[in-house]
Design a protein around this motif. Structure first.
Motif, PDB file in Angstrom:
ATOM      1  N   LYS A 114      -0.707  22.194   5.085  1.00  0.00           N
ATOM      2  CA  LYS A 114       0.074  21.999   3.865  1.00  0.00           C
ATOM      3  C   LYS A 114      -0.740  22.209   2.588  1.00  0.00           C
ATOM      4  CE  LYS A 114       1.359  17.681   4.780  1.00  0.00           C
ATOM      5  NZ  LYS A 114       0.753  17.348   6.092  1.00  0.00           N
ATOM      6  N   ASN A 115      -2.037  22.448   2.721  1.00  0.00           N
ATOM      7  CA  ASN A 115      -2.944  22.497   1.581  1.00  0.00           C
ATOM      8  C   ASN A 115      -3.109  21.138   0.912  1.00  0.00           C
ATOM      9  OD1 ASN A 115      -3.518  25.144   2.025  1.00  0.00           O
ATOM     10  ND2 ASN A 115      -1.971  25.896   0.593  1.00  0.00           N
ATOM     11  N   TYR A 116      -2.591  20.108   1.527  1.00  0.00           N
ATOM     12  CA  TYR A 116      -2.975  18.752   1.136  1.00  0.00           C
ATOM     13  C   TYR A 116      -2.949  17.899   2.391  1.00  0.00           C
ATOM     14  CZ  TYR A 116       2.100  17.838   1.081  1.00  0.00           C
ATOM     15  OH  TYR A 116       3.415  17.736   1.412  1.00  0.00           O
ATOM     16  N   GLN A 117      -3.758  16.841   2.354  1.00  0.00           N
ATOM     17  CA  GLN A 117      -3.796  15.905   3.474  1.00  0.00           C
ATOM     18  C   GLN A 117      -3.153  14.623   2.993  1.00  0.00           C
ATOM     19  OE1 GLN A 117      -7.596  14.114   4.137  1.00  0.00           O
ATOM     20  NE2 GLN A 117      -7.237  13.684   6.292  1.00  0.00           N
ATOM     21  N   ILE A 118      -2.232  14.065   3.792  1.00  0.00           N
ATOM     22  CA  ILE A 118      -1.660  12.773   3.414  1.00  0.00           C
ATOM     23  C   ILE A 118      -2.644  11.690   3.833  1.00  0.00           C
ATOM     24  CG2 ILE A 118       0.303  11.212   3.573  1.00  0.00           C
ATOM     25  CD1 ILE A 118       2.046  13.608   4.308  1.00  0.00           C
ATOM     26  N   SER A 119      -3.085  10.921   2.842  1.00  0.00           N
ATOM     27  CA  SER A 119      -4.112   9.915   3.062  1.00  0.00           C
ATOM     28  C   SER A 119      -3.782   8.698   2.197  1.00  0.00           C
ATOM     29  CB  SER A 119      -5.472  10.522   2.686  1.00  0.00           C
ATOM     30  OG  SER A 119      -6.506   9.603   2.882  1.00  0.00           O
ATOM     31  N   GLN A 120      -4.694   7.757   2.114  1.00  0.00           N
ATOM     32  CA  GLN A 120      -4.505   6.624   1.205  1.00  0.00           C
ATOM     33  C   GLN A 120      -5.705   6.582   0.281  1.00  0.00           C
ATOM     34  OE1 GLN A 120      -3.674   3.314   4.216  1.00  0.00           O
ATOM     35  NE2 GLN A 120      -1.931   3.213   2.824  1.00  0.00           N
ATOM     36  N   TYR A 150      -5.867  13.578  -6.304  1.00  0.00           N
ATOM     37  CA  TYR A 150      -4.983  12.666  -5.566  1.00  0.00           C
ATOM     38  C   TYR A 150      -3.774  12.290  -6.410  1.00  0.00           C
ATOM     39  CZ  TYR A 150      -8.577  11.362  -2.081  1.00  0.00           C
ATOM     40  OH  TYR A 150      -9.492  11.340  -1.067  1.00  0.00           O
ATOM     41  N   PHE A 151      -2.613  12.248  -5.817  1.00  0.00           N
ATOM     42  CA  PHE A 151      -1.475  11.590  -6.482  1.00  0.00           C
ATOM     43  C   PHE A 151      -0.565  11.007  -5.410  1.00  0.00           C
ATOM     44  CE2 PHE A 151       0.165  15.971  -6.101  1.00  0.00           C
ATOM     45  CZ  PHE A 151       1.430  15.740  -5.568  1.00  0.00           C
ATOM     46  N   CYS A 170       0.841  -1.202   0.000  1.00  0.00           N
ATOM     47  CA  CYS A 170       0.000   0.000   0.000  1.00  0.00           C
ATOM     48  C   CYS A 170       0.867   1.239   0.000  1.00  0.00           C
ATOM     49  CB  CYS A 170      -0.972  -0.008   1.182  1.00  0.00           C
ATOM     50  SG  CYS A 170      -0.237   0.376   2.773  1.00  0.00           S
ATOM     51  N   LYS A 171       0.227   2.389  -0.260  1.00  0.00           N
ATOM     52  CA  LYS A 171       1.002   3.631  -0.370  1.00  0.00           C
ATOM     53  C   LYS A 171       0.189   4.798   0.164  1.00  0.00           C
ATOM     54  CE  LYS A 171      -0.534   4.631  -5.113  1.00  0.00           C
ATOM     55  NZ  LYS A 171      -1.565   5.606  -4.861  1.00  0.00           N
ATOM     56  N   PHE A 172       0.846   5.940   0.286  1.00  0.00           N
ATOM     57  CA  PHE A 172       0.169   7.158   0.718  1.00  0.00           C
ATOM     58  C   PHE A 172      -0.001   8.107  -0.459  1.00  0.00           C
ATOM     59  CE2 PHE A 172       1.730   5.606   4.796  1.00  0.00           C
ATOM     60  CZ  PHE A 172       0.615   5.834   5.597  1.00  0.00           C
ATOM     61  N   ASP A 173      -1.110   8.844  -0.439  1.00  0.00           N
ATOM     62  CA  ASP A 173      -1.386   9.813  -1.494  1.00  0.00           C
ATOM     63  C   ASP A 173      -1.654  11.188  -0.905  1.00  0.00           C
ATOM     64  OD1 ASP A 173      -1.790   7.898  -3.945  1.00  0.00           O
ATOM     65  OD2 ASP A 173      -2.939   7.012  -2.300  1.00  0.00           O
ATOM     66  N   ARG A 174      -1.560  12.176  -1.742  1.00  0.00           N
ATOM     67  CA  ARG A 174      -1.897  13.534  -1.310  1.00  0.00           C
ATOM     68  C   ARG A 174      -3.282  13.898  -1.819  1.00  0.00           C
ATOM     69  NH1 ARG A 174       3.543  17.196  -2.299  1.00  0.00           N
ATOM     70  NH2 ARG A 174       4.903  15.975  -0.921  1.00  0.00           N
ATOM     71  N   LYS A 175      -4.101  14.357  -0.906  1.00  0.00           N
ATOM     72  CA  LYS A 175      -5.446  14.818  -1.255  1.00  0.00           C
ATOM     73  C   LYS A 175      -5.415  16.329  -1.153  1.00  0.00           C
ATOM     74  CE  LYS A 175     -10.152  14.356   0.606  1.00  0.00           C
ATOM     75  NZ  LYS A 175     -10.978  13.655   1.620  1.00  0.00           N
TER      76      LYS A 175
END
Lengths: 492, 99
Positions: free
Chosen positions: A93-99, A286-287, A79-84
């Motif tokens: 940060k103007n993005y949330q680290i999520s999956q 998301y990326f 699995c990995k983490f993405d930026r929302k």
């Protein structure tokens, strides 16, 4: 053509955010402590300053995997983490680290016991879509007003930003407000049993969002989905669902359309109100987060963590009912809190009858624990000591009345009930000779009453027992005393 | 070739909270297209036998232990001062408009 009278079927799914109880944040060493001065737990990583590198807290992974296992989810090999991405001031940060597309776990279920006053209790299996790890956002204080609307500016506290969350998404398997609140309570029970979260709804360590729609019958396509937020208790979840079900049915039946939107539960007014239209809203883009490497939980590590899982509430409920012969109700009450369950098990382990132990624990002991705002593991009155107390009653050494009298002292300081009974001479009088002597004394004290009894006023037996209890400070064996008393009163 | 329309530019600008003068949109759509074209060279590489990846560096399972290292009040102060507006121990932001 007249429309067939097919009943409306509500379709409900829950998104539950559980704060994982780690000491430090998910990607940095800042503290997660609740209630400290604003912005004391911020650092360059939390705020996403240039040149910083987030690194995953291993305990977050452990807690997420353990929760996933308890929810019967399949752990992902990779699995990995993405930026929302979205702009809102609670997000530093103007993005949330999520999956996003590769969560840590997917496809599970839990069994929920649905109990409601006046209705039959039933078991229901609720599917779980996924569990993923993400970071929490900060908190906003709106100045000039207690709400966003009307405020002239806002203040931001990032202490909570970056605290680890597990988001648990249920399948749309829930059908009533009660099922939704029971599901949420079971999730909380599970994470508390696991020790991965305190599940405190007031402090926001457990937060539920509800997705809800209604349709004509169980074969019809889903209706338009409405999201409800802002419920601070399980009963609020139930009430918000029930309110929203009625509102949507009424809307359809009066020829209206239900809008896809987010609504807020208003606890004071007991209703949901529109917050914002979801249509054409967020595009989160998301990326994959380039700063965080992929996660692969080895089979060995999974086995180790699985072996550390405690017995879970539903397994305990079944075991108490099946092996200990307790009622479904008692089993449910005892297992609601893992500390209470473990106390109970230790009392039974000390040789006590399960039903008797359950009565004392869910009654007097629970009342004391709640009043003192402590947990069962903090009780000075130990499980073996409760077992000893109950044993004294079972063996007829003390009366239930005496037991209740010495209980407050025991709860406060602990100690051996046997020793207390002996040192304070509280043992039950069960010597027939002695009882007879006491009764003789009583008869010479109340000759008129004896005569009345013998003349047919049988109710006076209770009077004599009362007097006998009074004269012996409640220590006389009531069963034996009644037998001897009857014999003596009727002997003539 | 990928076309970046004027609407694409407007949408991306809006999502990024960027104000772009209408006159510059054409310029940006050309520039963005140029960037995509440059990247598109990668499509010519035969990747049939290359497993997909999201990263250039293959580091798996990089963890830290769950220990607290508190920032000094100095660091906190510096971070607070970086914000356009500060009010005591808080970051201050302008009135939040609903989305």
């Amino acid at each position: 053509m007249p429309q067939a009278a097919v009943e409306w079927e509500p379709v409900i799914g829950l998104e539950t955010h559980v704060q994982l109880g780690t000491s430090s944040k998910i990607f940095t060493a800042a503290s997660t402590n609740f209630g400290d001065e604003p912005n004391t737990h911020i650092d360059p990583v939390v705020c996403g300053l240039p040149g910083t590198l987030p690194v995953l807290n291993k305990r977050v992974l452990e807690y997420a995997v353990k929760a996933a296992m308890a929810l019967n989810l399949k752990i992902a090999q990779h699995c990995k983490f993405d930026r929302k991405q979205y702009f809102y001031p609670d997000l530093p940060k103007n993005y949330q680290i999520s999956q996003y597309d590769e969560p840590i776990a997917e496809d599970g279920w839990i069994e929920v016991e649905v109990a409601e006053k006046g209705k039959d209790t039933y078991l229901k299996t609720i599917g779980i879509e996924r569990l993923h790890m993400e970071e929490d956002a900060g908190k906003l204080v709106h100045a000039g007003s207690d709400r966003l609307a009307g405020s002239t500016y806002s203040l931001v506290d990032y202490n909570r930003a970056g605290v680890a969350l597990a988001e648990i998404v249920s399948k749309p398997d829930l059908r009533t407000g009660r099922e939704a609140s029971e599901y949420a309570s079971e999730i909380r029970r599970i994470v508390r049993y696991l020790g991965v979260s305190d599940g405190n709804m007031q402090e926001g360590s457990l937060r539920c969002d509800v997705n809800i729609s209604v349709r004509r019958g169980s074969d019809a396509p889903f209706g338009t989905k409405v999201e409800i937020k802002n419920m601070n208790s399980f009963s609020a979840i139930q009430k918000a669902c029930d309110y929203e079900i009625k509102r949507q049915i009424k809307t359809y039946e009066s020829g209206g359309t239900v809008l896809q939107e987010t609504r807020l539960w208003d606890e004071n007014k007991q209703l949901t109100k529109s917050m914002r239209s979801k249509e054409g809203s967020s595009d989160y883009r998301y990326f994959p987060d380039p700063d965080l490497g992929p996660i692969e939980v080895s089979i060995e590590l999974q086995d180790q963590w699985r072996s550390e899982l405690p017995e879970l509430p539903s397994a305990k409920r079944h075991r108490y009912a099946k092996e200990l012969g307790l009622s479904a109700y008692d089993s449910r009450v005892l297992t609601d809190d893992s500390q209470m369950a473990s106390y109970f098990e230790n009392v039974v382990l000390a040789g006590c009858d399960a039903k008797l132990a359950s009565n004392w624990i869910t009654g007097d002991l629970a009342a004391y624990v709640n009043a003192q705002r402590i947990t069962f593991d903090k009780l000075l009155f130990l499980p073996e000591q409760l077992a000893e107390l109950i044993q004294l009653i079972v063996e007829g050494k003390i009366s239930g009345k005496i037991a209740k009298e010495i209980l407050p002292g025991l709860l406060e300081k602990g100690g051996s009930p046997k020793n207390i009974v002996e040192s304070q001479n509280l043992g039950m009088i069960s010597d027939p000779k002695l009882i007879e002597k006491k009764i003789d004394e009583l008869f010479s004290q109340f000759p008129n009453e004896v005569e009345s009894y013998r003349a047919g006023k049988k109710k006076l037996q209770g009077f004599f027992i009362g007097q006998l209890m009074k004269n012996t400070s409640g220590k006389v064996d009531p069963k034996l005393a009644n037998q001897i008393l009857s014999k003596k009163l009727n002997a003539n | 070739m990928t076309r970046i329309t004027s609407d694409d530019v407007r949408k991306v600008a809006k999502l990024c909270r960027l104000e772009i003068p209408e006159d510059d949109i054409e310029k940006y759509s050309n520039q963005l297209e140029g960037i995509l074209e440059y990247i598109a060279q990668l499509e010519r590489i035969d990747t049939l036998n290359v497993p997909p990846t999201t990263r250039a560096v293959e580091v798996v399972n990089a963890f830290r232990e769950d220990t607290i290292v508190s920032s000094s009040s100095d660091v906190r102060d510096k971070i607070l001062d970086l914000a356009p507006q500060r009010e005591g121990e808080f970051f201050r932001v302008p009135k939040i408009l609903s989305e």
